[in-house]
Scaffold this motif. Structure first.
Motif, PDB file in Angstrom:
ATOM      1  N   THR A   1      22.049 -47.546   3.699  1.00 13.51           N
ATOM      2  CA  THR A   1      20.717 -47.982   3.263  1.00 13.51           C
ATOM      3  C   THR A   1      20.220 -47.188   2.071  1.00 13.51           C
ATOM      4  N   VAL A   2      20.436 -45.859   2.102  1.00 13.96           N
ATOM      5  CA  VAL A   2      19.937 -44.983   1.038  1.00 13.96           C
ATOM      6  C   VAL A   2      20.953 -44.981  -0.107  1.00 13.96           C
ATOM      7  N   THR A   3      20.845 -45.942  -0.983  1.00 14.88           N
ATOM      8  CA  THR A   3      21.744 -46.068  -2.134  1.00 14.88           C
ATOM      9  C   THR A   3      20.988 -45.737  -3.421  1.00 14.88           C
ATOM     10  N   ASP A   4      21.727 -45.443  -4.482  1.00 14.00           N
ATOM     11  CA  ASP A   4      21.079 -45.150  -5.765  1.00 14.00           C
ATOM     12  C   ASP A   4      20.281 -46.341  -6.272  1.00 14.00           C
ATOM     13  N   ARG A   5      20.769 -47.544  -6.031  1.00 18.87           N
ATOM     14  CA  ARG A   5      20.037 -48.732  -6.483  1.00 18.87           C
ATOM     15  C   ARG A   5      18.678 -48.834  -5.810  1.00 18.87           C
ATOM     16  N   ARG A   6      18.640 -48.624  -4.491  1.00 17.16           N
ATOM     17  CA  ARG A   6      17.362 -48.703  -3.777  1.00 17.16           C
ATOM     18  C   ARG A   6      16.442 -47.547  -4.165  1.00 17.16           C
ATOM     19  N   ILE A   7      17.009 -46.375  -4.413  1.00 18.20           N
ATOM     20  CA  ILE A   7      16.183 -45.242  -4.847  1.00 18.20           C
ATOM     21  C   ILE A   7      15.543 -45.541  -6.197  1.00 18.20           C
ATOM     22  N   ASP A   8      16.327 -46.069  -7.148  1.00 21.86           N
ATOM     23  CA  ASP A   8      15.791 -46.398  -8.469  1.00 21.86           C
ATOM     24  C   ASP A   8      14.698 -47.460  -8.354  1.00 21.86           C
ATOM     25  N   GLU A   9      14.900 -48.444  -7.492  1.00 21.45           N
ATOM     26  CA  GLU A   9      13.878 -49.482  -7.304  1.00 21.45           C
ATOM     27  C   GLU A   9      12.582 -48.888  -6.771  1.00 21.45           C
ATOM     28  N   ALA A  10      12.686 -47.961  -5.809  1.00 27.07           N
ATOM     29  CA  ALA A  10      11.488 -47.340  -5.233  1.00 27.07           C
ATOM     30  C   ALA A  10      10.753 -46.510  -6.273  1.00 27.07           C
ATOM     31  N   LEU A  11      11.475 -45.817  -7.130  1.00 26.83           N
ATOM     32  CA  LEU A  11      10.826 -44.993  -8.168  1.00 26.83           C
ATOM     33  C   LEU A  11      10.174 -45.873  -9.218  1.00 26.83           C
ATOM     34  N   ARG A  12      10.831 -46.967  -9.585  1.00 27.72           N
ATOM     35  CA  ARG A  12      10.225 -47.872 -10.565  1.00 27.72           C
ATOM     36  C   ARG A  12       8.956 -48.511 -10.027  1.00 27.72           C
ATOM     37  N   ALA A  13       8.900 -48.739  -8.733  1.00 30.95           N
ATOM     38  CA  ALA A  13       7.735 -49.388  -8.132  1.00 30.95           C
ATOM     39  C   ALA A  13       6.484 -48.545  -8.254  1.00 30.95           C
ATOM     40  N   VAL A  14       6.613 -47.216  -8.382  1.00 32.89           N
ATOM     41  CA  VAL A  14       5.432 -46.351  -8.461  1.00 32.89           C
ATOM     42  C   VAL A  14       5.234 -45.785  -9.854  1.00 32.89           C
ATOM     43  N   SER A  15       6.116 -46.128 -10.797  1.00 36.71           N
ATOM     44  CA  SER A  15       5.994 -45.618 -12.176  1.00 36.71           C
ATOM     45  C   SER A  15       4.897 -46.383 -12.901  1.00 36.71           C
ATOM     46  N   PRO A  16       4.059 -45.667 -13.694  1.00 32.27           N
ATOM     47  CA  PRO A  16       3.020 -46.348 -14.453  1.00 32.27           C
ATOM     48  C   PRO A  16       3.627 -47.286 -15.502  1.00 32.27           C
ATOM     49  N   GLY A  17       2.961 -48.415 -15.701  1.00 38.78           N
ATOM     50  CA  GLY A  17       3.431 -49.364 -16.699  1.00 38.78           C
ATOM     51  C   GLY A  17       4.599 -50.177 -16.229  1.00 38.78           C
TER      52      GLY A  17
END
Length: 406
Positions: free
Chosen positions: A390-406
């Motif tokens: 479940t904890v993959t780099d793709r899912r981690i990147d998606e979660a970080l993008r979801a909270v990034s401004p802009g």
């Protein structure tokens, strides 16, 4: 990147606080084995010390999001210092039995829940979110060195000097931590948009964690690992200390052995950023969990203290890497107003398994023996690796993008 004066003061206070933690957690069983060598009673001390992580974590998180986090940390360390001062007085009067050790362990554990929940929630208020991985790496380097290297090493010497000294020193260290934290200026209370009940606040934090697939999986992985490691830690003193034990160590050598994971932890904390850049977060987590299981596996295959110490160094490296990655990620994807509650809900799963592990360790030690317990715990800890599906780099990147401004 500049981390700021407030961070370095917070770092210093955390160092003194963790030195007290590391000293007390080793002193406690070393003093207890002078009263009893019954595995269930010794394991019960770890159960008492960690039980608050299971029963108090959720309300603690709601409290942390309602009040000034620095003030709560000050109160928690003052309470811990007072409890140990009272215990030292009881020892001096020769009225300290195993029941009192249990009561003090519960009190210290409850204060630790509040302190640690605040500490992880306060950091994003002191350091910008893009600097959190570096700040966490520095913080872990100091915390682990103090908690797992200097503290255990000092504990063996302190017990040799007498139980009164052994309990007085960590009390004094917690007071020093209070003094340093007072120098961190500012208000650290998160603004609230509306009045809510404590129950509603707790429920909101739980919902965020349950709905966040990444954090939910990480909490379960760490929970399984902590269940297994707590089972062995609860009775390791019986396996290692005394002429009749498997390893036959003295109190002083036992304290030194427990410092060896910190050598690896220090290196792992400082190397975590570079490892993540080279391997990615998911592989770094996998490396961390795999190496960390050596903490449990080594005593299952050898009683040679040098071999065990070498394995503990590697395990410490891995545990530090996974902690830096997991905690930084949790801080980065969680809103400030929810951070205390999400931290507490996460830790109820991740750390709430520790008292269960301690109870399991005491029971299994009776049923299968101490050495076999380490083998069973190793197999259990390795199942945490299934979480990497479940904890993959793709899912981690998606979660970080979801909270990034802009």
């Amino acid at each position: 990147m500049h981390l700021g004066r407030a961070f370095w003061r917070l770092l210093a206070s955390s160092g003194f606080s963790n030195l007290a933690d590391g000293t007390f957690k080793v002193v406690l069983p070393l003093v207890a084995v002078q009263i009893t060598r019954e595995p269930a009673l010794i394991a019960g001390l770890v159960f008492a010390l960690t039980l608050p992580w299971l029963v108090l974590t959720l309300p603690a998180g709601a409290v942390v999001d309602r009040f000034d986090r620095r003030v709560i940390m000050l109160a928690a360390n003052t309470t811990r210092a007072a409890l140990l001062a009272a215990l030292a007085g009881a020892v001096a009067l020769d009225v300290a039995g195993i029941g009192l050790l249990y009561a003090i362990a519960l009190g210290v554990g409850a204060a630790e829940v509040l302190y640690d929940t605040c500490a992880h929630s306060l950091l994003p208020q002191v350091v910008a979110r893009d600097r959190l991985p570096r700040a966490n790496a520095r913080l872990f380097a100091v915390e682990l060195t103090a908690n797992e290297f200097l503290g255990p090493a000092a504990a063996g010497l302190l017990v040799a000097a007498g139980a009164v000294v052994a309990f007085t020193v960590p009390a004094a260290l917690w007071l020093v931590a209070v003094g340093v934290l007072l120098a961190v200026r500012g208000a650290f209370r998160v603004p609230r948009q509306q009045r809510t009940t404590l129950r509603a606040d707790i429920a909101e934090g739980i919902r965020f964690l349950v709905r966040h697939r990444l954090l939910r999986a990480l909490a379960a992985m760490v929970g399984v690992f902590n269940l297994a490691s707590s089972a062995t830690a609860a009775v390791f003193v019986l396996y290692a200390v005394g002429p009749g034990s498997a390893m036959g160590l003295t109190d002083r050598v036992f304290g030194l052995l427990l410092t060896t994971p910190a050598i690896g932890s220090l290196a792992g904390s400082l190397a975590a950023e570079r490892l993540v850049a080279r391997l990615g977060r998911a592989r770094a987590l996998g490396l961390g969990f795999t190496a960390g299981t050596l903490l449990l596996a080594a005593p299952a295959v050898t009683t040679d203290p040098y071999a065990v110490a070498a394995a503990f160094v590697v395990a410490g490296f891995g545990i530090a890497v996974l902690n830096v990655v997991a905690i930084s990620l949790r801080q980065q994807v969680t809103p400030d107003r929810l951070l205390g509650r999400v931290n507490s809900a996460y830790r109820m799963v991740a750390w709430g398994t520790m008292p269960l592990g301690a109870a399991l360790g005491g029971a299994l030690a009776h049923l299968v023996g101490l050495r076999a317990l380490f083998a069973v715990a190793t197999a259990l800890a390795l199942t945490a690796l299934f979480g990497l599906l479940t904890v993959t780099d793709r899912r981690i990147d998606e979660a970080l993008r979801a909270v990034s401004p802009g």
